[in-house]
Motif scaffolding. Structure first.
Motif, PDB file in Angstrom:
ATOM      1  N   LYS A 192       2.677   7.431  -2.593  1.00 51.49           N
ATOM      2  CA  LYS A 192       1.812   6.421  -3.219  1.00 51.49           C
ATOM      3  C   LYS A 192       1.773   6.668  -4.728  1.00 51.49           C
ATOM      4  CE  LYS A 192      -0.460   5.529   1.120  1.00 51.49           C
ATOM      5  NZ  LYS A 192      -0.467   4.213   1.717  1.00 51.49           N
ATOM      6  N   TRP A 213      -7.687   4.864   9.235  1.00 51.53           N
ATOM      7  CA  TRP A 213      -7.511   6.326   9.156  1.00 51.53           C
ATOM      8  C   TRP A 213      -8.537   7.067   9.993  1.00 51.53           C
ATOM      9  CZ3 TRP A 213      -2.857   6.524   8.689  1.00 51.53           C
ATOM     10  CH2 TRP A 213      -2.187   5.590   7.911  1.00 51.53           C
ATOM     11  N   LEU A 271      -4.215  -3.976   8.033  1.00 50.88           N
ATOM     12  CA  LEU A 271      -3.670  -2.959   8.938  1.00 50.88           C
ATOM     13  C   LEU A 271      -4.787  -2.512   9.866  1.00 50.88           C
ATOM     14  CD1 LEU A 271      -1.160  -1.048   9.416  1.00 50.88           C
ATOM     15  CD2 LEU A 271      -2.298   0.565   7.898  1.00 50.88           C
ATOM     16  N   SER A 329      -6.961   2.883   2.924  1.00 46.58           N
ATOM     17  CA  SER A 329      -5.952   1.920   2.460  1.00 46.58           C
ATOM     18  C   SER A 329      -5.979   0.629   3.258  1.00 46.58           C
ATOM     19  CB  SER A 329      -4.556   2.544   2.531  1.00 46.58           C
ATOM     20  OG  SER A 329      -4.207   2.826   3.865  1.00 46.58           O
ATOM     21  N   SER A 330      -6.509   0.658   4.478  1.00 47.56           N
ATOM     22  CA  SER A 330      -6.492  -0.572   5.275  1.00 47.56           C
ATOM     23  C   SER A 330      -7.535  -1.580   4.794  1.00 47.56           C
ATOM     24  CB  SER A 330      -6.687  -0.266   6.766  1.00 47.56           C
ATOM     25  OG  SER A 330      -7.961   0.303   7.008  1.00 47.56           O
ATOM     26  N   ARG A 368      -3.109  -7.119   0.922  1.00 43.03           N
ATOM     27  CA  ARG A 368      -3.310  -5.876   0.157  1.00 43.03           C
ATOM     28  C   ARG A 368      -2.254  -5.746  -0.938  1.00 43.03           C
ATOM     29  NH1 ARG A 368      -3.239  -1.126   4.058  1.00 43.03           N
ATOM     30  NH2 ARG A 368      -1.552  -2.337   5.008  1.00 43.03           N
ATOM     31  N   PRO A 421       0.810  -1.228   0.000  1.00 44.09           N
ATOM     32  CA  PRO A 421       0.000   0.000   0.000  1.00 44.09           C
ATOM     33  C   PRO A 421       0.837   1.268   0.000  1.00 44.09           C
ATOM     34  CG  PRO A 421       0.005  -1.046   2.164  1.00 44.09           C
ATOM     35  CD  PRO A 421       0.812  -1.936   1.286  1.00 44.09           C
TER      36      PRO A 421
HETATM   37  C1  GLV Z   1      -0.303   2.772   4.865  1.00 41.44           C
HETATM   38  O1  GLV Z   1      -0.745   3.742   4.341  1.00 41.44           O
HETATM   39  C2  GLV Z   1      -0.969   1.512   4.785  1.00 41.44           C
HETATM   40  O2  GLV Z   1      -2.156   1.490   4.443  1.00 41.44           O
HETATM   41  O3  GLV Z   1      -0.342   0.470   5.078  1.00 41.44           O
END
Ligand code: GLV
Length: 444
Positions: free
Chosen positions: A261, A130, A403, A180-181, A412, A50
């Motif tokens: 990213k 997040w 995450l 993103s997790s 991921r 990620p």
């Molecule tokens: C970091 O941004 C992650 O999602 O691992």
């Protein structure tokens, strides 16, 4: 000292050890580390996690340029170009747009430290890490935090947000556009307008989505792409400009993203922009933000976003700013729409390949899948750590596990910026197929 000398001789040889003895006699307690006498070695890896992603050659070249002073005219010029790049990639005309000397986390802190004061009501969508982080930071500020919690993989509908706005009357709402997790793309069309009707500002995290999925900071109507994802609301179907009873032209008040990213720049800088409404709230604060480093009034001045002469605030990471400038220049040359299309095509191809391996995508609704980071259900009977390790050890490719709330549930795979290619999808598919054949599988 005798111990230090014998030990150092064994490790470093007589010349260096003599230096240690001399220095030790001047009361140095710690010898030069043997590890630092070895040449720096960086293996070659394909970073399909990620983030961070692999740097483009242009960005790497920028990293080798000479340092200038952080207050030299040439560096101010580069900062101005970065501001214009941010306005382009965010699709905003906000004058208060700048880069933060720190990762995406730092931009999140900058937003919350400056927008919230103790006792302010803060509504936060928590469906992944997040939202959890935003909640934690706001609690440290002493804000009255009102979390809207969803299981990992969830998103927040306009109706849910409207109910929470009416109930909690927050001054600020946080949503992660790219979670993103979990690999979820949170729809944004109409949320700004809704927040503004409730005298609330909208703060959006686009660290994982910027450059990979459409986002228009000043006019959150993504012309079809996200409208498909938007459920009917109050009996009114998804509305675009002129296509519904209300033209939803209100945008996002604070948007931030990271360098590491889709931008393919080194981690350590982030992008942030504030609407006039957000700026007015910051400039009308009753209390100083707790962080001096992230005080937006100071940063606005240093970045030339106000009418006063620039004054010293902190020493910026000059080389990282060169890299960021080059990564924004690359995206501007490619064109945002081409980049969005590249990510959509690469991720759709990845989804097909993963399903061909018998794997299940974690996000069932195609319209809610983040085109940059794909989450895959950990296949039954496997330990996700074995798969990640196998692919790293045998193919030198990074993929990641979950995450925060998605830990243990997903794998991921990131296709970020220049890494979003069919060739890379083929590589990671081959590696995954092999890992599934070779990694131990518990008997079910
Ligand atoms: C970091 O941004 C992650 O999602 O691992």
């Amino acid at each position: 000292m005798l111990w230090a000398l014998t030990e150092a001789r064994a490790v470093l040889g007589h010349r260096t050890a003599g230096w240690v003895r001399t220095m030790a006699s001047r009361s140095l307690l710690v010898a030069p580390p043997a590890a630092l006498s070895k040449p720096l070695f960086i293996p070659s890896r394909l970073l399909l996690g990620p983030g961070p992603s692999n740097l483009t050659p242009r960005v790497m070249a920028a990293g080798g340029l000479p340092v200038l002073g952080h207050m030299h005219q040439e560096v101010y010029q580069i900062m101005d170009e970065i501001k214009q790049g941010i306005q382009y990639v965010f699709q905003t005309r906000n004058p208060l747009s700048l880069a933060i000397s720190g990762s995406g986390h730092c931009a999140l802190e900058a937003a919350l430290f400056n927008l919230l004061e103790p006792g302010d009501s803060f509504l936060v969508g928590v469906s992944g890490i997040w939202g959890q982080r935003a909640q934690d930071i706001a609690e440290r500020i002493g804000a009255r935090v009102c979390p809207m919690v969803k299981a990992p993989g969830g998103h927040f509908t306009l109706q849910e947000v409207e109910e929470a706005l009416a109930q909690h009357k927050p001054v600020l709402l946080f949503l992660a556009h790219g979670e993103s997790s979990t690999g979820v793309l949170q729809p944004l069309d109409g949320y700004g307008e809704l927040c503004h009707r409730h005298q609330c500002l909208l703060l959006v995290d686009s660290v994982a989505s910027l450059g990979g999925a459409p986002i228009y900071m000043d006019r959150q109507d993504t012309c079809g792409v996200l409208r498909l994802a938007q459920p009917a609301w109050n009996g009114v179907g998804p509305a675009g400009e002129g296509s519904g009873p209300t033209a939803r032209l209100d945008g996002i008040d604070v948007l931030y993203s990271g360098s590491q990213k889709v931008l393919n720049a080194p981690p350590g800088t982030s992008l942030i922009s504030f609407s006039d409404k957000a700026k007015n709230k910051i400039y009308a604060r009753k209390t100083k933000p707790v962080s001096f480093y992230l005080d937006i009034q100071w940063l606005a001045n240093f970045w030339g976003c106000d009418d006063r002469p620039r004054t010293y605030h902190h020493t910026t990471p000059i080389i990282s700013l060169y890299s960021l400038r080059e990564s924004l220049a690359h995206l501007a040359e490619q064109g945002l729409e081409n980049s969005w299309q590249q990510h959509r095509e690469a991720s759709e191809y990845l989804h097909t390949c993963l399903q061909g391996l018998g794997l299940q995508l974690f996000v069932k609704d195609q319209a809610l899948r983040l085109p940059t980071i794909t989450s895959v259900v950990v296949p039954m009977g496997y330990d996700w750590r074995d798969i990640v390790k196998y692919i790293m050890d045998h193919h030198h490719i990074e993929i990641a596990g979950g995450l925060g709330p998605s830990a243990g549930k997903v794998l991921r795979i990131g296709l970020l910026g220049g890494n979003a290619t069919r060739e890379n999808v083929d590589r990671v598919t081959r590696a995954l197929r092999e890992a599934l054949q070779r990694c131990p599988r518990s008997k079910l």
